[in-house]
Design a protein around this motif. Structure first.
Motif, PDB file in Angstrom:
ATOM      1  N   LEU A 291       0.840  -1.201   0.000  1.00 21.70           N
ATOM      2  CA  LEU A 291       0.000   0.000   0.000  1.00 21.70           C
ATOM      3  C   LEU A 291       0.864   1.235   0.000  1.00 21.70           C
ATOM      4  O   LEU A 291       1.995   1.215   0.482  1.00 21.70           O
ATOM      5  CB  LEU A 291      -0.921   0.029   1.235  1.00 21.70           C
ATOM      6  CG  LEU A 291      -0.281   0.161   2.610  1.00 21.70           C
ATOM      7  CD1 LEU A 291      -1.251   0.770   3.598  1.00 21.70           C
ATOM      8  CD2 LEU A 291       0.196  -1.183   3.126  1.00 21.70           C
ATOM      9  N   GLN A 292       0.300   2.285  -0.575  1.00 19.61           N
ATOM     10  CA  GLN A 292       0.951   3.590  -0.485  1.00 19.61           C
ATOM     11  C   GLN A 292       0.005   4.556   0.206  1.00 19.61           C
ATOM     12  O   GLN A 292       0.062   4.731   1.409  1.00 19.61           O
ATOM     13  CB  GLN A 292       1.404   4.066  -1.867  1.00 19.61           C
ATOM     14  CG  GLN A 292       2.620   3.264  -2.354  1.00 19.61           C
ATOM     15  CD  GLN A 292       3.158   3.737  -3.688  1.00 19.61           C
ATOM     16  OE1 GLN A 292       2.993   4.887  -4.081  1.00 19.61           O
ATOM     17  NE2 GLN A 292       3.825   2.847  -4.408  1.00 19.61           N
ATOM     18  N   CYS A 293      -0.917   5.165  -0.546  1.00 15.65           N
ATOM     19  CA  CYS A 293      -1.812   6.124   0.110  1.00 15.65           C
ATOM     20  C   CYS A 293      -2.825   5.422   0.992  1.00 15.65           C
ATOM     21  O   CYS A 293      -3.404   6.023   1.880  1.00 15.65           O
ATOM     22  CB  CYS A 293      -2.512   7.003  -0.914  1.00 15.65           C
ATOM     23  SG  CYS A 293      -3.900   6.209  -1.759  1.00 15.65           S
ATOM     24  N   GLY A 294      -3.067   4.142   0.736  1.00 17.86           N
ATOM     25  CA  GLY A 294      -3.951   3.373   1.599  1.00 17.86           C
ATOM     26  C   GLY A 294      -5.428   3.540   1.311  1.00 17.86           C
ATOM     27  O   GLY A 294      -6.265   2.981   2.015  1.00 17.86           O
ATOM     28  N   PHE A 295      -5.764   4.285   0.266  1.00 13.78           N
ATOM     29  CA  PHE A 295      -7.183   4.541   0.037  1.00 13.78           C
ATOM     30  C   PHE A 295      -7.894   3.320  -0.530  1.00 13.78           C
ATOM     31  O   PHE A 295      -9.019   3.013  -0.156  1.00 13.78           O
ATOM     32  CB  PHE A 295      -7.371   5.742  -0.901  1.00 13.78           C
ATOM     33  CG  PHE A 295      -8.738   6.331  -0.829  1.00 13.78           C
ATOM     34  CD1 PHE A 295      -9.095   7.142   0.240  1.00 13.78           C
ATOM     35  CD2 PHE A 295      -9.687   6.068  -1.796  1.00 13.78           C
ATOM     36  CE1 PHE A 295     -10.368   7.673   0.336  1.00 13.78           C
ATOM     37  CE2 PHE A 295     -10.963   6.605  -1.713  1.00 13.78           C
ATOM     38  CZ  PHE A 295     -11.303   7.409  -0.638  1.00 13.78           C
ATOM     39  N   CYS A 296      -7.222   2.610  -1.406  1.00 10.96           N
ATOM     40  CA  CYS A 296      -7.833   1.430  -2.024  1.00 10.96           C
ATOM     41  C   CYS A 296      -7.763   0.218  -1.093  1.00 10.96           C
ATOM     42  O   CYS A 296      -8.445  -0.780  -1.323  1.00 10.96           O
ATOM     43  CB  CYS A 296      -7.100   1.086  -3.323  1.00 10.96           C
ATOM     44  SG  CYS A 296      -5.392   0.538  -3.028  1.00 10.96           S
ATOM     45  N   THR A 297      -6.882   0.300  -0.103  1.00 17.07           N
ATOM     46  CA  THR A 297      -6.490  -0.877   0.665  1.00 17.07           C
ATOM     47  C   THR A 297      -7.635  -1.587   1.396  1.00 17.07           C
ATOM     48  O   THR A 297      -7.745  -2.814   1.308  1.00 17.07           O
ATOM     49  CB  THR A 297      -5.372  -0.489   1.662  1.00 17.07           C
ATOM     50  OG1 THR A 297      -4.424   0.332   0.961  1.00 17.07           O
ATOM     51  CG2 THR A 297      -4.683  -1.706   2.221  1.00 17.07           C
TER      52      THR A 297
ATOM     53  N   CYS B 189      -6.016   0.313  -7.935  1.00 20.71           N
ATOM     54  CA  CYS B 189      -5.059   1.005  -7.073  1.00 20.71           C
ATOM     55  C   CYS B 189      -4.256   1.913  -7.980  1.00 20.71           C
ATOM     56  O   CYS B 189      -3.665   1.457  -8.945  1.00 20.71           O
ATOM     57  CB  CYS B 189      -4.144   0.010  -6.375  1.00 20.71           C
ATOM     58  SG  CYS B 189      -2.804   0.850  -5.488  1.00 20.71           S
ATOM     59  N   ARG B 190      -4.267   3.186  -7.697  1.00 17.63           N
ATOM     60  CA  ARG B 190      -3.575   4.131  -8.573  1.00 17.63           C
ATOM     61  C   ARG B 190      -2.117   4.334  -8.142  1.00 17.63           C
ATOM     62  O   ARG B 190      -1.352   4.952  -8.873  1.00 17.63           O
ATOM     63  CB  ARG B 190      -4.325   5.460  -8.531  1.00 17.63           C
ATOM     64  CG  ARG B 190      -3.923   6.484  -9.576  1.00 17.63           C
ATOM     65  CD  ARG B 190      -4.144   6.016 -11.006  1.00 17.63           C
ATOM     66  NE  ARG B 190      -4.177   7.117 -11.961  1.00 17.63           N
ATOM     67  CZ  ARG B 190      -4.105   6.947 -13.271  1.00 17.63           C
ATOM     68  NH1 ARG B 190      -3.979   5.734 -13.787  1.00 17.63           N
ATOM     69  NH2 ARG B 190      -4.158   7.983 -14.089  1.00 17.63           N
ATOM     70  N   CYS B 191      -1.768   3.845  -6.947  1.00 16.58           N
ATOM     71  CA  CYS B 191      -0.437   4.161  -6.419  1.00 16.58           C
ATOM     72  C   CYS B 191       0.605   3.078  -6.664  1.00 16.58           C
ATOM     73  O   CYS B 191       1.720   3.367  -7.060  1.00 16.58           O
ATOM     74  CB  CYS B 191      -0.493   4.369  -4.909  1.00 16.58           C
ATOM     75  SG  CYS B 191      -1.483   5.754  -4.373  1.00 16.58           S
ATOM     76  N   THR B 192       0.259   1.852  -6.351  1.00 13.79           N
ATOM     77  CA  THR B 192       1.318   0.848  -6.155  1.00 13.79           C
ATOM     78  C   THR B 192       1.749   0.137  -7.424  1.00 13.79           C
ATOM     79  O   THR B 192       2.785  -0.515  -7.431  1.00 13.79           O
ATOM     80  CB  THR B 192       0.845  -0.262  -5.204  1.00 13.79           C
ATOM     81  OG1 THR B 192      -0.274  -0.934  -5.807  1.00 13.79           O
ATOM     82  CG2 THR B 192       0.412   0.293  -3.861  1.00 13.79           C
TER      83      THR B 192
ATOM     84  N   MET C 187      -7.362   7.902  -6.314  1.00 15.32           N
ATOM     85  CA  MET C 187      -8.538   7.129  -5.907  1.00 15.32           C
ATOM     86  C   MET C 187      -9.399   7.889  -4.910  1.00 15.32           C
ATOM     87  O   MET C 187     -10.606   7.717  -4.869  1.00 15.32           O
ATOM     88  CB  MET C 187      -8.131   5.768  -5.329  1.00 15.32           C
ATOM     89  CG  MET C 187      -7.496   4.839  -6.345  1.00 15.32           C
ATOM     90  SD  MET C 187      -8.238   4.915  -7.988  1.00 15.32           S
ATOM     91  CE  MET C 187      -9.856   4.297  -7.624  1.00 15.32           C
TER      92      MET C 187
HETATM   93  S1  FES Z   1      -2.462   2.698  -2.312  1.00 16.83           S
HETATM   94 FE1  FES Z   1      -3.213   4.535  -3.183  1.00 16.83          FE
HETATM   95  S2  FES Z   1      -4.786   3.778  -4.448  1.00 16.83           S
HETATM   96 FE2  FES Z   1      -3.881   1.965  -3.747  1.00 16.83          FE
END
Ligand code: FES
Ligand SMILES: Cc1cc2nc3c(=O)[nH]c(=O)nc-3n(C[C@H](O)[C@H](O)[C@H](O)COP(=O)(O)OP(=O)(O)OC[C@H]3O[C@@H](n4cnc5c(N)ncnc54)[C@H](O)[C@@H]3O)c2cc1C
Ligand code: FES
Lengths: 287, 169, 799
Positions: free
Chosen positions: B102-108, B138-141, C200
């Motif tokens: 995870l990065q931003c954790g929003f999708c997690t 997930c837009r980050c990882t 997201m």
């Molecule tokens: S960790 Fe940022 S959208 Fe998945």
């Protein structure tokens, strides 16, 4: 993106649901909600009354009766996909169900919802057309059965009247020795198909069905492709011809106005090849 | 039977029974987040695609943005807040931590709930888990750490192959 | 080396697991929408449905009377506040700079532009009321595509006759003369479509005016809370003490959340002050599609002059850049395109002219990559054209033109904002590694054998440089707490980059502290006065070095104090494992927690029991009484660099194309990159690979098209497809490390590296796969129907 206000009823029986539908002019059935609720969240649909049929367990289930599978409208797509009965009797149907969205969508979306929604890129309506399914529609005025060929009228339009409830789908079971193929292409896994093809060939009976979906405004049988399959049977030599014939059938029935539409039609050819090749391979396996 | 805009809902959420009167149109995602304060369930699209809102209802992973709260009357709901027991991460959560899933954790949270449901099915394997994961964005990882977390949860931490990351040992 | 510099812990370079994970994994994240003070009201916006129109009437009567509505605002209701929002970075090349009004009054310029704000008891009611607002439009023709913008008489802004916002140009050498005489010239018409950051978590703002304190509290899902704070002070005429802006957990940004200012970021605080109640606005996904900033649209007429050996003699490009309806970021994006065009190649003659055009589409501001992907796409397409003409492998042409490793620092000769000077790099090494992983010769053999089976495999490559660390500076405030932990507050906010971990690693090393004793906090304007934000791959470089600077200053303070305590020379002290000891006599030592307790003689019960020897400690307490020192230790650190630093990298891919349906499958992807010193390899990997997958989506899936009326054609995730796990290829990631000489840590930015060359790589690979059809790829993203169309036009039958 919040839905507009609506009244909500949760009937406990199909009869109650039908009565509720009869009482209001402008209501919507809520099944899995996987198509209806997004539309409501965008406020593209603002039904004043929702008739939630999720409690109607009588409408959920798959049984074999008289050489057909009876599939209740409230059967979740996931159930269809994983049902041993479906996998054994109509494997092409289970295979197609697997292509509907992702598992989280299939856990909730229903067979009846997908069919009543009538998306031309959807797998289950195409299967109904391929397999000569019959839809059972119930209203306060009575019950009618509509064959799949007549059921889908156009883009997101079917013959279901606002006061009608789709209760069941009857799908004849292909002969035990029939072979099948299914193939679709979407730019990304789990998306609605750009184009897809399904086929079922019964060499003993000399019958063949081939459906294409995606490019046309409703799923369509491809008579000239079927003709080749029926007359010449299944062989790798004729795969290209079948695919070309299917494409020609689609071209004749659609108006490809832009590059994307042209591409969809072209994709039918590739998918028909794959589906028919799959069926041909199956004949090898049966030998 | 009469129709109404306000509906009474009684359900079990993470093992606790809750009862509320809600507007019929209230989405389950809003119910969990704003009525019950369970803000771990996230909302990324409200049209069923991103997967951020995924929770478990009666054992199945579903989109909370495509259900109305009124529909979970009598249902049993599990959200991200239920995964860690006594503060300890579940093996799945631990795998996400260990493998930088995870990065931003929003999708997690949504991903964890889908995968939790999948892991409970008979014979969960890599293919099934990845397919389930396909229902999430997930837009980050770039999913690389998440895929390693899948491997860890299936095979244990020692078996995870990190060789794609040369020079990053 | 003095003992003071001997740091034994060495956290930098380790794959330290992230400190921020635990909370996030348990659903304990705190994003803006998770925060809901009592009595919060909710806002919704009525947005323009027309792309280019005059507003003839706005009727808010019914909306004002709707259930639960507290306030309805039009542009005229907010007085002076309805002035054009700030322009970031003025520049002489801007001719007609336009920025948006918070609420459009008599003219709308794109579908999605905010016109009316409705505030109600909850979001459902706010949307109900918004639906009752009636706006009458007198529609005008919309300016949509770039050619039309340049030539049509239709105007986006009534007073900008030719739709030109500015013209940016730069040049080195005398390209025109070289083109006149060159042996070979290739020309390409190249274009990229719009896409966007698409985090997201959507945007969101919550504001609460406290009338007793006279303080405005704002929670904003932004990449730049401190900058928002300073801007709000100015716009709302409040003093610095009266505004606090917090970026809590932020669910991704990628550029879309650093706008300074979006209308909502001003309007929500304004409404909260006006109503004396907390007001929240959470952007929904539809709103994000129509009103968050986008990027990428450019069209180039590019040319390259070269000799028989494939040596590049000169490059020229004339391009138009789509800035949308406004130009809030000035020339930032096209300027980046110009300065990144030559990349890793030595080219002595170059010119670029960018015409920035207004169109009736959402405004453009930097999205991850910010003009660089365009540059690499253009340059690498040109290189391919050279290779084709000369019958060489493209990588051979690249190799022959790379800037040699001994040429650094390397002056490119461009000067748009500041001289472009590469600080360090080793491009040959990167290329060498990439070629090893790619194995082009082996691939050519495989390609031939697969083609015999009717399969179309192709190989592509792309090199890039990444300027990072746009100034001016970042700040950090460090202090030793009572408990002996060291807290570092930074102004930058993290949107998933793991600052709390990587900055802690830097601080732990600089302080000789255990990483468990280091706390890094970001995104709160109340904690650190000055700083800017997270963008341009700048946080680690600027804030990371600011942390190191603050840590060093704090350590110097501690050393001065402890040297008195232990009666030794400060230079003889060793900082390690959260203790300070005398070199050579490790038994004489004191813990950081002990220092905190000793210095603050008031003697608070020490929160965390320190592990100092009680007898020794008692003796130190006596000494401490005799030392006059301030009771706490704190230090600020600021860091800025006079010029940007330059990371670099090489990407390569192997793809398979199915010419029958135009599908592209990426089979293998190689990345070799150089971001200087790697502080945390796992975090760097996450940044780079996350960027890569975004880039692949950008190359093959994502686009934001508009129809002729300027109506957006992608307004949901059904139409705008982002990559899912199913299409992630096999990935090989490798590193080259050339320290930057321009900062103590030796780091370079890495936030955008992954995304920059991907379109170029994929274009080359697909073109290579389809070489039997002799097609040229000139447009990105590459949709299946475009591939089949190119093949159909080539008239070579698909077999
Ligand atoms: S960790 Fe940022 S959208 Fe998945
Ligand atoms: C992210 C995502 C991806 C998807 N991908 C695919 C895909 O790849 N392929 C695909 O085929 N589908 C896909 N779908 C749609 C999904 O399959 C839907 O579940 C399905 O189309 C509708 O079924 P439902 O039960 O959810 O119906 P609902 O959404 O509840 O209803 C749909 C419509 O049918 C009507 N209706 C429903 N049931 C009845 C009934 N018994 N009698 C009369 N009318 C009824 C409703 O009034 C409504 O108008 C996707 C959906 C999502 C959100
Ligand atoms: S918020 Fe429910 S799927 Fe995106």
């Amino acid at each position: 993106m919040k839905p507009a206000q609506f009244d909500y009823v949760r009937p406990q029986s199909a009869a109650e649901a039908v009565r509720a539908l009869a009482e209001s002019d402008d209501c919507k059935v809520l099944a899995g909600g996987q198509s209806l609720v997004p539309l409501m969240n965008f406020r593209l649909a603002q039904p004043p009354l929702l008739v939630d049929i999720n409690r109607l367990t009588e409408l959920a289930g798959i049984t074999e009766v008289d050489g057909a599978l009876r599939i209740g409208a409230m059967t979740r797509t996931r159930r269809l996909e994983t049902s041993a009965l479906v996998t054994e009797r109509i494997p092409v149907l289970a295979a197609a169900a697997h292509w509907v969205g992702h598992v989280q969508i299939r856990n909730r979306g229903t067979v009846g919802g997908s069919i009543a929604h009538g998306d031309p890129s959807a797998e289950l309506p195409a299967m109904c057309v391929l397999l000569d399914a019959e839809m059972i529609l119930v209203s306060s005025g009575g019950t009618r059965a509509v064959s799949a060929g007549d059921f889908f009228e156009g883009f997101l339009t079917t013959v279901v009247e606002p006061d009608e409830l789709l209760t069941e789908v009857h799908i004849p079971i292909p002969a035990a020795g029939a072979v099948w193929g299914f193939s679709e292409y979407a730019q990304r896994a789990g998306d609605f198909a750009l184009a897809g093809v399904g086929c079922v060939v019964d060499r003993h009976a000399g019958t063949a069905g081939l459906v294409a979906f995606g490019p046309s405004e409703r799923p369509m049988r491809c008579p000239s492709a079927e003709e080749i399959l029926r007359v010449d049977g299944l062989s790798l030599d004729r795969v290209s011809d079948v695919a070309d014939a299917a494409t020609a059938d689609v071209v004749a029935a659609t108006e490809a106005v832009d590059a994307e539409a042209v591409h969809r039609v072209a994709t039918v050819r590739a998918m028909a090849r794959k589906a028919v090749e799959q069926a041909v391979r199956m004949t090898g396996e049966q030998r | 039977m009469s129709s109404e805009t306000a509906v009474s809902v009684r359900c079990t959420v993470n093992g606790e029974v809750v009862q509320r009167i809600v507007e019929a149109r209230m989405l389950l995602s809003d119910f969990l987040r704003h009525e019950l304060g369970l803000t771990g369930t996230h909302v990324g699209c409200e049209h069923g695609v991103c997967g951020a809102c995924t929770v478990i209802v009666d054992g199945s992973s579903i989109r909370a943005c495509l259900m109305f709260a009124a529909q979970v009357d009598d249902a049993e709901i599990e959200t991200i807040e239920s995964l860690a027991k006594d503060g300890a991460l579940s093996p799945l959560q631990q795998a996400f931590h260990d493998q930088h899933g995870l990065q931003c954790g929003f999708c997690t949270p949504g991903i964890l709930m889908s995968m939790t449901a999948c892991l409970r099915e008979p014979a969960p394997d890599r293919e099934k888990l990845l397919e389930t994961l396909g229902g999430h964005i997930c837009r980050c990882t770039g999913y690389v750490g998440i895929k390693r977390a899948v491997d860890q949860v299936l095979d244990g931490a020692d078996s995870v192959d990190r060789s794609t990351v040369e020079g990053a040992s | 080396m003095s003992p003071k510099d001997q740091i034994e812990t060495g956290w930098v370079g380790r794959a330290t697991p992230r400190k921020e994970d635990d909370r996030l994994l348990k659903g304990g994240g705190r994003y803006v929408d998770d925060i809901e003070p009592a009595r919060t009201l909710h806002a919704a916006f009525v947005r323009s449905m027309a792309a280019n129109a005059r507003i003839t009437a706005i009727d808010v009567e019914a909306a004002s009377r709707a259930s639960g509505v507290r306030l309805v605002l039009t542009g005229t209701d907010i007085g002076d506040l309805n002035a054009p929002l700030p322009l970031l970075g003025g520049h002489p090349s801007l001719i007609a700079a336009k920025t948006q009004l918070p609420l459009a009054v008599d003219r709308v310029h794109y579908v999605g532009e905010a016109v009316v704000m409705v505030i109600a008891d909850d979001r459902y009611l706010a949307e109900d009321a918004a639906a009752l607002v009636r706006i009458d439009y007198d529609s005008l023709e919309a300016v949509v595509d770039l050619e039309q913008a340049a030539t049509s008489a239709t105007r986006v802004h009534d007073d900008v006759a030719d739709n030109v916002a500015g013209v940016v140009r730069d040049r080195v050498g005398d390209p025109d003369a070289v083109f006149e005489l060159a042996e070979h010239v290739e020309r390409l018409h190249l274009s990229l479509e719009r896409t966007g950051g698409m985090p997201m978590e959507t945007r969101g703002v919550l504001a609460d005016w406290d009338p007793r304190e006279q303080v405005l509290h704002v929670w904003d899902s932004t990449q730049a809370p401190v900058a928002i704070k300073h801007g709000l002070c100015r716009l709302l005429k409040l003093s610095s003490e009266q505004v606090e802006v917090v970026a809590p957990d932020v669910g991704g940004g990628f550029g879309a959340k650093i706008m300074l200012f979006y209308p909502e970021e001003v309007l929500v605080p304004h409404a909260a002050m006006r109503l004396g109640r907390p007001v929240k606005w959470i952007e929904d996904r539809w709103e994000h599609f129509v009103s968050a900033n986008q990027e990428r649209g450019q069209t180039h007429e590019a040319e390259i002059a070269f000799d028989d050996d494939g040596k590049i003699l000169a490059v020229r490009t004339t391009f138009v850049h789509d800035t949308g309806a406004y130009i809030p970021y000035g020339i930032a994006v096209p300027a980046n395109t110009i300065t990144h065009m030559l990349g890793q190649y030595r080219v002595e003659h170059y010119s670029a002219v960018a015409t920035i055009l207004y169109t009736n589409k959402p405004p453009v501001s930097p999205y991850r990559g910010a003009g660089r992907p365009h540059a690499v796409f253009v340059m690498e397409r040109l290189i391919c054209a050279v290779a084709q003409r000369l019958g060489l492998e493209p990588h051979e042409v690249r190799w022959r033109n790379l800037i040699p490793a001994d040429a650094f620092p390397y002056d490119v000769g461009l000067t748009i904002d500041a001289p472009v000077r590469y600080d360090s790099g080793n491009y040959q090494e990167g290329m060498r590694k990439a070629l090893i992983h790619l194995d082009p010769d082996g691939f050519r053999a495989e390609q031939a054998s697969k083609r015999a089976e009717g399969k179309y495999l192709g190989m592509g490559m792309g090199c890039y440089i990444e300027s990072s660390g746009p100034g001016p500076y970042e700040g950090c405030a460090a202090r030793l707490t009572d408990a002996g932990t060291v807290v570092f507050d930074v102004a930058t906010a993290s949107q998933g980059q793991g600052h709390s971990t990587s900055f802690a690693q830097i601080a732990a090393d600089a302080m000789g502290a255990d990483i468990a004793d280091v706390v890094v906090r970001g995104g709160d304007s109340g904690r650190v006065e000055f700083g800017i934000g997270t963008f341009g791959s700048r946080s680690l470089l600027l804030a990371g070095n600011a942390v190191a600077t603050a840590a060093k200053a704090l350590r110097d303070q501690l050393a001065a104090y402890v040297s008195e305590l232990l009666e030794c020379n400060p230079d003889d002290l060793v900082f390690a494992d959260s203790r300070v000891s005398v070199a050579g006599t490790p038994s004489v030592s004191v813990s950081l927690a002990g220092i905190a307790a000793l210095a603050n003689a008031y003697g608070y019960p020490v929160v965390k029991p320190h592990d100092d020897d009680p007898q020794q400690f008692a003796a130190l307490q006596v000494r401490a009484g005799a030392i006059s020192a301030p009771p706490v230790f704190h230090a600020d650190g600021y860091f800025g660099v006079g010029q940007q630093v330059f990371g670099s990298g090489v990407h390569a891919a192997i793809v398979e194309v199915d010419p029958a349906i135009g599908s592209v499958e990426v089979l293998k992807y190689v990345l070799v990159h150089d971001c200087g010193v790697v502080v945390n390899p796992v975090i760097v990997e996450g940044q780079v690979l996350g960027g890569l997958i975004q880039g692949l989506g950008g190359a093959l899936l994502e686009r934001l098209p508009f129809d002729e009326q300027g109506q957006p054609q992608a307004t949901s995730f059904m139409d705008f497809r982002m990559m899912t796990v199913e299409s992630v290829p096999e990935i090989v990631l490798d590193h080259v490390e050339t320290r930057s000489p321009l900062n103590p840590l030796g780091v370079k930015g890495t936030g955008e590296a992954g995304v920059i060359p991907v379109s170029a790589v994929i274009a080359e690979a697909v073109e290579d796969a389809l070489s039997p059809f002799d097609i040229t790829i000139t447009h990105m993203p590459l949709m299946p129907h475009e591939i089949t169309q190119l093949i159909a036009r080539s008239r070579v039958a698909v077999t």
